[in-house]
Design a protein around this motif. Structure first.
Motif, PDB file in Angstrom:
ATOM      1  N   GLY A  49       9.485   2.733  10.751  1.00 24.35           N
ATOM      2  CA  GLY A  49       9.518   1.440   9.717  1.00 24.35           C
ATOM      3  C   GLY A  49      10.987   1.080   9.782  1.00 24.35           C
ATOM      4  O   GLY A  49      11.295  -0.041   9.693  1.00 24.35           O
TER       5      GLY A  49
ATOM      6  N   GLU B  59       2.594  -4.922   8.903  1.00 27.44           N
ATOM      7  CA  GLU B  59       2.131  -3.524   9.551  1.00 27.44           C
ATOM      8  C   GLU B  59       3.207  -2.504   9.438  1.00 27.44           C
ATOM      9  O   GLU B  59       2.939  -1.373  10.169  1.00 27.44           O
ATOM     10  CB  GLU B  59       1.737  -4.066  11.193  1.00 27.44           C
ATOM     11  N   ARG B  60       4.277  -2.661   8.955  1.00 28.15           N
ATOM     12  CA  ARG B  60       5.298  -1.577   9.011  1.00 28.15           C
ATOM     13  C   ARG B  60       4.786  -0.414   7.952  1.00 28.15           C
ATOM     14  O   ARG B  60       4.682  -0.833   6.831  1.00 28.15           O
ATOM     15  CB  ARG B  60       6.643  -2.174   8.713  1.00 28.15           C
ATOM     16  N   ARG B  61       5.015   0.682   8.321  1.00 26.93           N
ATOM     17  CA  ARG B  61       4.837   1.918   7.911  1.00 26.93           C
ATOM     18  C   ARG B  61       5.887   2.736   7.247  1.00 26.93           C
ATOM     19  O   ARG B  61       7.046   2.602   8.221  1.00 26.93           O
ATOM     20  CB  ARG B  61       3.628   2.761   8.389  1.00 26.93           C
ATOM     21  N   ALA B  62       5.965   3.479   6.374  1.00 22.32           N
ATOM     22  CA  ALA B  62       7.135   4.334   5.974  1.00 22.32           C
ATOM     23  C   ALA B  62       7.455   5.281   7.065  1.00 22.32           C
ATOM     24  O   ALA B  62       6.726   5.664   7.911  1.00 22.32           O
ATOM     25  CB  ALA B  62       6.708   5.043   4.649  1.00 22.32           C
TER      26      ALA B  62
ATOM     27  N   GLU C 203       0.718  -1.400  -0.105  1.00 24.88           N
ATOM     28  CA  GLU C 203       0.122   0.016  -0.186  1.00 24.88           C
ATOM     29  C   GLU C 203       0.912   1.277  -0.142  1.00 24.88           C
ATOM     30  O   GLU C 203       2.077   1.195   0.409  1.00 24.88           O
ATOM     31  CB  GLU C 203      -0.933  -0.004   1.090  1.00 24.88           C
ATOM     32  N   GLN C 204       0.360   2.276  -0.160  1.00 24.19           N
ATOM     33  CA  GLN C 204       0.883   3.670  -0.508  1.00 24.19           C
ATOM     34  C   GLN C 204       1.747   4.126   0.639  1.00 24.19           C
ATOM     35  O   GLN C 204       2.946   4.538   0.823  1.00 24.19           O
ATOM     36  CB  GLN C 204       0.174   4.827  -0.878  1.00 24.19           C
ATOM     37  N   GLU C 205       1.386   3.639   2.013  1.00 24.97           N
ATOM     38  CA  GLU C 205       1.940   4.065   3.095  1.00 24.97           C
ATOM     39  C   GLU C 205       2.805   3.034   3.662  1.00 24.97           C
ATOM     40  O   GLU C 205       3.397   3.328   4.896  1.00 24.97           O
ATOM     41  CB  GLU C 205       0.624   4.740   4.268  1.00 24.97           C
ATOM     42  N   ASP C 206       3.152   2.125   2.870  1.00 18.52           N
ATOM     43  CA  ASP C 206       3.853   0.897   3.583  1.00 18.52           C
ATOM     44  C   ASP C 206       5.367   1.280   3.424  1.00 18.52           C
ATOM     45  O   ASP C 206       5.774   2.153   2.572  1.00 18.52           O
ATOM     46  CB  ASP C 206       3.556  -0.229   2.757  1.00 18.52           C
ATOM     47  N   TRP C 207       6.169   0.834   4.321  1.00 18.02           N
ATOM     48  CA  TRP C 207       7.407   0.757   4.247  1.00 18.02           C
ATOM     49  C   TRP C 207       8.055   0.166   3.128  1.00 18.02           C
ATOM     50  O   TRP C 207       9.336   0.808   2.727  1.00 18.02           O
ATOM     51  CB  TRP C 207       8.044   0.054   5.689  1.00 18.02           C
TER      52      TRP C 207
END
Length: 266
Positions: free
Chosen positions: A235, A228-231, A166-170
């Protein structure tokens, strides 16, 4: 006491419903999809909310997932109708009932729902319940019908998942070499990209895009964290912690192998 029986039955329906969704989520994870996607599909099927086209394809193209979703739809329809009926019956006023009794039932309902909510948010309960459900599914079902389950030691701390980027993923907009997933003990088996051919065993120069579905193999806890890791800095910190954990595991394994060699030499 009889006036509280509908509320008690409502709680039982809610608890059973939560357990059904939890069991289905773990079962879907065992078929190779990520925790978040499995949870979303299980809840959607149980409540009758439906899926998007891509998520529907992931279910209909896999025979085991299809059976799980069909069973969830059947149980969900029965469970929701029973829960609503119990809730309506518990607050039907016969005309000679004291108002205090009605407010008491409201309080009991609110307290019960608060307790259930706190239990569902507990990480301790969540982890142990997942372990119990997974053990039961492996003990009394044959979900792992493919030979690769034994070859890859799935169920022994390792798993294969499909993770949608997804766009906000790491992971997004970064190449595989820069992600250094292998240092966390994670291998990228393939990438499914909308409108493009499947890319198997991708090289380090391949960049992940939003909308890609990446097939990963590695330790269960690392893949769950990665999903579950986000940018951003959080992250990156999760990545460093996962790398340190993997290095520690490798050192411990090397020490065990060295001890085994010394023992056999003696």
């Amino acid at each position: 006491m009889a006036s509280f029986l509908p509320i008690i039955s409502l709680f039982l329906v809610v608890v059973i419903s939560l357990m059904v969704v939890r069991i289905a989520t773990v079962a879907l994870v065992l078929t190779g999809i990520s925790q978040q996607l499995a949870q979303f599909q299980a809840r959607s099927a149980f409540t009758g909310a439906g899926f998007t086209t891509s998520e529907s394809d992931k279910v209909t193209q896999h025979p085991v997932r299809r059976k799980i979703i069909m069973l969830l739809m059947l149980l969900g329809n029965a469970g929701i109708v029973t829960a609503v009926s119990s809730l309506m019956l518990s607050f039907v006023n016969t005309g000679d009932e004291h108002p205090v009794s009605i407010w008491l039932r409201f309080g009991l309902l609110g307290l019960g729902l608060a307790v259930l909510w706190s239990i569902t948010q507990s990480q301790w309960v969540d982890q142990r319940l997942n372990n119990l459900v997974e053990w039961a599914l492996r003990r009394w079902t044959d979900l792992e019908v493919a030979d690769y389950s034994n070859l890859l030691h799935l169920g022994h701390g390792f798993m294969v998942i499909e993770m949608e980027v997804e766009q906000e993923d790491w992971l997004v907009e970064r190449d595989l070499a820069g992600l250094r997933l292998s240092e966390e003990g994670v291998l990228v088996l393939g990438i499914e990209r909308p409108g493009a051919d499947y890319l198997g065993a991708p090289r380090g120069t391949t960049s992940l895009k939003a909308g890609d579905t990446v097939i990963l193999y590695g330790p269960r806890d690392v893949l769950t964290n990665l999903d579950e890791r986000r940018a951003g800095s959080s992250g990156n910190w999760d990545h460093h912690k996962a790398v340190d954990k993997q290095l520690k595991a490798q050192r411990e394994q090397a020490e065990l192998e060295k001890e085994a060699e010394e023992t056999s030499g003696n």
